[in-house]
Design an enzyme around this catalytic site. Structure first.
Site, mmCIF file in Angstrom:
data_model
loop_
_atom_site.group_PDB
_atom_site.id
_atom_site.type_symbol
_atom_site.label_atom_id
_atom_site.label_comp_id
_atom_site.label_asym_id
_atom_site.label_seq_id
_atom_site.Cartn_x
_atom_site.Cartn_y
_atom_site.Cartn_z
ATOM 1 N N GLU A 52 3.154 -51.499 -12.360
ATOM 2 C CA GLU A 52 4.584 -51.262 -12.116
ATOM 3 C C GLU A 52 4.993 -52.206 -11.012
ATOM 4 O OE1 GLU A 52 6.558 -49.429 -13.804
ATOM 5 O OE2 GLU A 52 5.026 -48.509 -15.056
ATOM 6 N N CYS A 65 12.360 -49.785 -6.437
ATOM 7 C CA CYS A 65 11.998 -50.804 -7.429
ATOM 8 C C CYS A 65 13.065 -50.906 -8.506
ATOM 9 C CB CYS A 65 10.664 -50.434 -8.062
ATOM 10 S SG CYS A 65 10.634 -48.738 -8.656
HETATM 11 P P1 NAP Z 1 2.573 -54.760 -2.127
HETATM 12 O O1 NAP Z 1 2.555 -55.499 -0.871
HETATM 13 O O2 NAP Z 1 2.335 -55.497 -3.377
HETATM 14 O O3 NAP Z 1 1.501 -53.585 -1.957
HETATM 15 C C1 NAP Z 1 1.325 -52.620 -2.943
HETATM 16 C C2 NAP Z 1 0.004 -51.919 -2.751
HETATM 17 O O4 NAP Z 1 -1.061 -52.844 -2.996
HETATM 18 C C3 NAP Z 1 -0.223 -51.397 -1.338
HETATM 19 O O5 NAP Z 1 -0.896 -50.165 -1.426
HETATM 20 C C4 NAP Z 1 -1.133 -52.442 -0.734
HETATM 21 O O6 NAP Z 1 -1.908 -51.919 0.297
HETATM 22 C C5 NAP Z 1 -1.984 -52.777 -1.924
HETATM 23 N N1 NAP Z 1 -2.686 -54.043 -1.813
HETATM 24 C C6 NAP Z 1 -2.240 -55.207 -1.346
HETATM 25 N N2 NAP Z 1 -3.207 -56.144 -1.447
HETATM 26 C C7 NAP Z 1 -4.273 -55.532 -2.004
HETATM 27 C C8 NAP Z 1 -5.585 -55.956 -2.346
HETATM 28 N N3 NAP Z 1 -5.990 -57.216 -2.170
HETATM 29 N N4 NAP Z 1 -6.431 -55.056 -2.872
HETATM 30 C C9 NAP Z 1 -6.051 -53.775 -3.070
HETATM 31 N N5 NAP Z 1 -4.831 -53.318 -2.755
HETATM 32 C C10 NAP Z 1 -3.950 -54.193 -2.226
HETATM 33 O O7 NAP Z 1 3.946 -53.980 -2.318
HETATM 34 P P2 NAP Z 1 4.730 -53.082 -1.241
HETATM 35 O O8 NAP Z 1 5.301 -53.990 -0.208
HETATM 36 O O9 NAP Z 1 3.920 -51.919 -0.797
HETATM 37 O O10 NAP Z 1 5.896 -52.506 -2.150
HETATM 38 C C11 NAP Z 1 7.096 -53.192 -2.409
HETATM 39 C C12 NAP Z 1 7.074 -53.788 -3.786
HETATM 40 O O11 NAP Z 1 6.714 -52.811 -4.742
HETATM 41 C C13 NAP Z 1 8.427 -54.292 -4.213
HETATM 42 O O12 NAP Z 1 8.268 -55.547 -4.803
HETATM 43 C C14 NAP Z 1 8.903 -53.272 -5.231
HETATM 44 O O13 NAP Z 1 9.772 -53.758 -6.219
HETATM 45 C C15 NAP Z 1 7.622 -52.819 -5.837
HETATM 46 N N6 NAP Z 1 7.717 -51.461 -6.352
HETATM 47 C C16 NAP Z 1 7.644 -51.273 -7.684
HETATM 48 C C17 NAP Z 1 7.736 -49.995 -8.208
HETATM 49 C C18 NAP Z 1 7.663 -49.727 -9.678
HETATM 50 O O14 NAP Z 1 7.570 -48.565 -10.063
HETATM 51 N N7 NAP Z 1 7.706 -50.725 -10.523
HETATM 52 C C19 NAP Z 1 7.907 -48.906 -7.350
HETATM 53 C C20 NAP Z 1 7.973 -49.132 -5.992
HETATM 54 C C21 NAP Z 1 7.870 -50.425 -5.498
HETATM 55 P P3 NAP Z 1 -1.639 -52.317 1.852
HETATM 56 O O15 NAP Z 1 -0.305 -51.796 2.200
HETATM 57 O O16 NAP Z 1 -2.731 -51.622 2.566
HETATM 58 O O17 NAP Z 1 -1.706 -53.810 1.899
#
Ligand code: NAP
Length: 674
Positions: A259, A298
């Site tokens: 997602e 999102c």
């Molecule tokens: P993100 O930076 O991509 O992080 C998402 C998750 O991935 C976090 O739990 C992060 O943990 C983890 N992560 C990052 N690098 C990783 C790795 N190498 N190995 C394992 N896990 C890793 O996104 P975010 O800033 O939290 O969220 C914002 C984004 O999410 C926006 O782009 C938004 O559009 C999207 N979003 C989409 C939806 C949907 O349903 N489609 C819903 C909500 C948000 P850490 O924080 O510990 O790095």
């Protein structure tokens, strides 16, 4: 803040990460330290093993109904202790209203899945997919698709913006499917997720190993995944790509649900000129999506696409509403909108807005540099951009500014509007504001393949609309392409992401025994006592009542025709019936056959069967002529629950004539005392 250091929950123990590798988490309100977090030293392979060897077997012993009851209990306990979560919610920068979506929305998702599980799934361990496929002449060899729970662990990686709902919307279908979960929240808001996990663990409703938590990095967890595990990820497209490209995910064909972010659009219809209700509704929706949760959804509207002639009016109306929005400390009730998750994320948004401006969009409302809210906080006032040439400023379709930011842009005609909406290359949600059905049809047929959920909003439904940005547990959430190419939720559809579909071939008897659901051709246990005298729990799948038989006369047919007014030629006109390609003469009404069948199988007295609530899958197979006799075999096909106090029994009703040819068959649903 209760916890100075967040803890991991691994192998049914709360475990601190190594102190040398902890990261600080800052409050979005003022930048002060909320907690430290880390997962250094955690045995990730051991967590996976615990899920597979302890959690999975315990969950798979339970039926869908047992698991649905647990999920309901979890939802209720979160609601009962929600104030603990609301206190922490403020630290993420969210107002109480924003927190409601996360906390009560999350609990509501558990309750919704519980209800779906009890009503739509059976008191069984396997899920049937579709009807039996006949594969042989005599019917001894048939095919049936089944879903069974996957035998690994579901690894849930969540985004920072919905620390509670984001976890629960994945956890509900996972547990209902019978799979254990390992949850990894985003670090910046992990304290809120950790608190919700504590509430669920404290409730002791879950079997050991069903739920584990990682507060920090996932270490070498991905190196130990297998094809029986599922990774369900929510976050940015960049992180999704990195994780799904992991060599082990590729090598083991690990199921990966993504997602991602998306550039969701809202379109003002060609008919929705200033002064129409649809114009006002569009303006209100864009403003709401920019400001609820500070635009950190999102599904938020990033692109507001309007007829070129109305764009100036749209700009003025949105800017006027945004000017009335107050941003700041979410604990202060004067502030209708809170801030962003953390300071670094606000800086990201500013950077993305700068990219949009460099690509040709211009800021028409809001000041990017203005500082709002308390010192050290992560607050940001809404920014409205305008791109007069949205095909030249192509970044407006690619760059997600994950905050209170949206871009308005013009379209020439409906074909141009469709092309612009689809230029986002896949989105989670799209809304169209129009009162013209022909415009809606043309638009949706041209755009549907690019968007996961679409709303057509107008004066007739706006008051009851659930809104552009709200994913719902009963509808699919997800989208193609840029949005990740996956789906979540959607009721029972979401449960299937954690189950394997297989085709099963055997005798009906074997398949009925394996699936714990009766199917035609499977053995029946003929009862001596009437099944309507038994509570649902006393009825076994395959229990059957064989009724007496009844001859249907021409007088019955004429009486029924006169009584109901159904004088269709096939029942009343011998010559015309004979002349038809279907009948050899006058035939009994189908509804007469059903009514006589009920007369044969019904037990009249009040008892555990409370009401007939419906018929499904009715088929008339052999015409019934005057002088023919019917008899009924009434068999328990499956059992489910409507509520704690009401069961639903699905009966296979098979009506035969005196030559044992099947005249009609259907499923009868009755409401029963469980
Ligand atoms: P993100 O930076 O991509 O992080 C998402 C998750 O991935 C976090 O739990 C992060 O943990 C983890 N992560 C990052 N690098 C990783 C790795 N190498 N190995 C394992 N896990 C890793 O996104 P975010 O800033 O939290 O969220 C914002 C984004 O999410 C926006 O782009 C938004 O559009 C999207 N979003 C989409 C939806 C949907 O349903 N489609 C819903 C909500 C948000 P850490 O924080 O510990 O790095």
């Amino acid at each position: 803040m209760k916890t100075a250091q967040l803890l991991n929950y691994a192998r049914d123990q709360w475990i601190a990460g190594e102190s040398a590798a902890l990261s600080p988490i800052a409050s979005a309100i003022d930048g002060s330290l909320v907690a430290t977090t880390g997962s250094g030293g955690i045995d990730f392979a051991g967590m996976l093993d615990h899920a597979r060897s302890v959690g999975g077997p315990a969950l798979r012993k339970l039926t869908f109904h047992d698991r649905a009851r647990i999920i309901k209990g979890l939802g209720l306990i979160i609601l009962a202790r929600k104030e603990e979560l609301y206190e922490l919610n403020y630290l993420t920068g969210a107002t109480r209203k924003d927190g409601w979506i996360d906390i009560e929305g999350g609990a509501g998702t558990l309750l919704s899945f519980s209800s779906k599980g009890r009503r739509e799934l059976h008191h069984a361990h396997l899920l049937l997919d579709g009807a039996v496929e006949p594969l042989s002449k005599t019917g001894s060899f048939v095919g049936q698709h089944i879903y069974s729970p996957m035998m690994g662990a579901a690894v849930h990686i969540n985004a920072f913006n919905f620390p509670v709902w984001g976890m629960l919307e994945k956890l509900a279908p996972t547990l209902l499917a019978g799979m254990p979960a390992i949850v990894k929240p985003a670090s910046s808001t992990a304290y809120l997720c950790e608190a919700a996990v504590r509430i669920m663990i404290d409730s002791k409703l879950l079997p050991d190993g069903a739920l584990q938590l990682i507060v920090g990095g996932v270490g070498d967890l991905f190196d130990h995944l297998t094809g029986q595990d599922v990774v369900s990820f929510t976050g940015s497209a960049t992180t999704a790509l990195k994780l799904k490209s992991h060599a082990v995910v590729q090598r083991e064909s690990v199921r990966f649900v993504a997602e991602q972010d998306s550039l969701n659009a809202s379109i003002l219809g060609p008919d929705a000129a200033p002064g129409t209700p649809e114009f006002d509704l569009f303006v209100a929706e864009v403003v709401s999506e920019m400001t609820v949760k500070a635009g950190q959804k999102c599904t938020a509207i990033r692109r507001a696409i309007a007829p070129a002639a109305f764009l100036d009016a749209i700009e003025a109306a949105i800017a006027q509403k945004l000017a009335a929005t107050t941003v700041g400390d979410p604990r202060d009730s004067a502030n209708r909108r809170g801030g962003r998750g953390a300071g670094a994320q606000r800086d990201d948004v500013r950077g993305q807005v700068a990219r949009l401006v460099a690509a040709g969009a211009r800021i028409v409302s809001g000041n990017l540099e203005a500082s709002v809210g308390p010192e050290g906080g992560a607050f940001m006032a809404p920014i409205l951009l305008r791109a007069d040439d949205p095909w030249a400023a192509s970044a407006v379709h690619d760059v997600e500014a994950f905050g209170p930011v949206s871009t308005i842009m013009p379209y020439r005609d409906l074909a141009d509007a469709i092309a612009l909406a689809n230029r986002g290359m896949g989105s989670l949600a799209l809304s169209l504001f129009t009162y013209r059905p022909d415009a809606a049809r043309e638009f949706i047929q041209g755009a549907a393949a690019f968007h996961g959920r679409m709303l057509v909003i107008n004066r007739d439904n706006a008051a009851e609309s659930t809104g552009h940005g709200s994913p719902l547990p009963v509808l699919v959430h997800g989208g193609p392409g840029r949005a990740g190419g996956s789906e979540e939720m959607g009721g029972v559809r979401g449960v299937k992401h954690y189950m394997q579909r297989s085709a099963l071939q055997s005798t009906p008897a074997m398949i009925a025994a394996i699936s714990q659901q009766y199917m035609p051709g499977a053995p029946k246990h003929v009862l001596t006592a009437h099944p309507f005298r038994k509570r649902m729990s006393e009825l076994a799948i395959g229990d059957t009542l064989n009724t007496a038989s009844r001859t249907v006369s021409i007088a019955d047919i004429e009486h029924f025709a006169a009584f109901t007014g159904d004088n269709f030629y096939a029942h009343m006109d011998e010559e015309a019936a004979k002349a038809s390609p279907i009948f050899e003469g006058r035939v009994a009404h189908g509804y007469l056959i059903l009514s006589f069948a009920a007369g044969l199988f019904v037990d009249p007295d009040p008892g555990p069967v409370l009401a007939n609530t419906g018929l499904e899958n009715l088929k008339f197979l052999t015409p019934l002529y005057p002088g023919d006799a019917i008899r009924v075999e009434l068999t328990v096909r499956s059992k489910s629950l409507k509520s704690e106090d009401t069961g639903v029994v699905r009966w296979a009703v098979e009506i035969f004539n005196q030559k044992d040819e099947m005249v009609a068959t259907y499923d009868l649903l009755t409401e029963n005392t469980p």
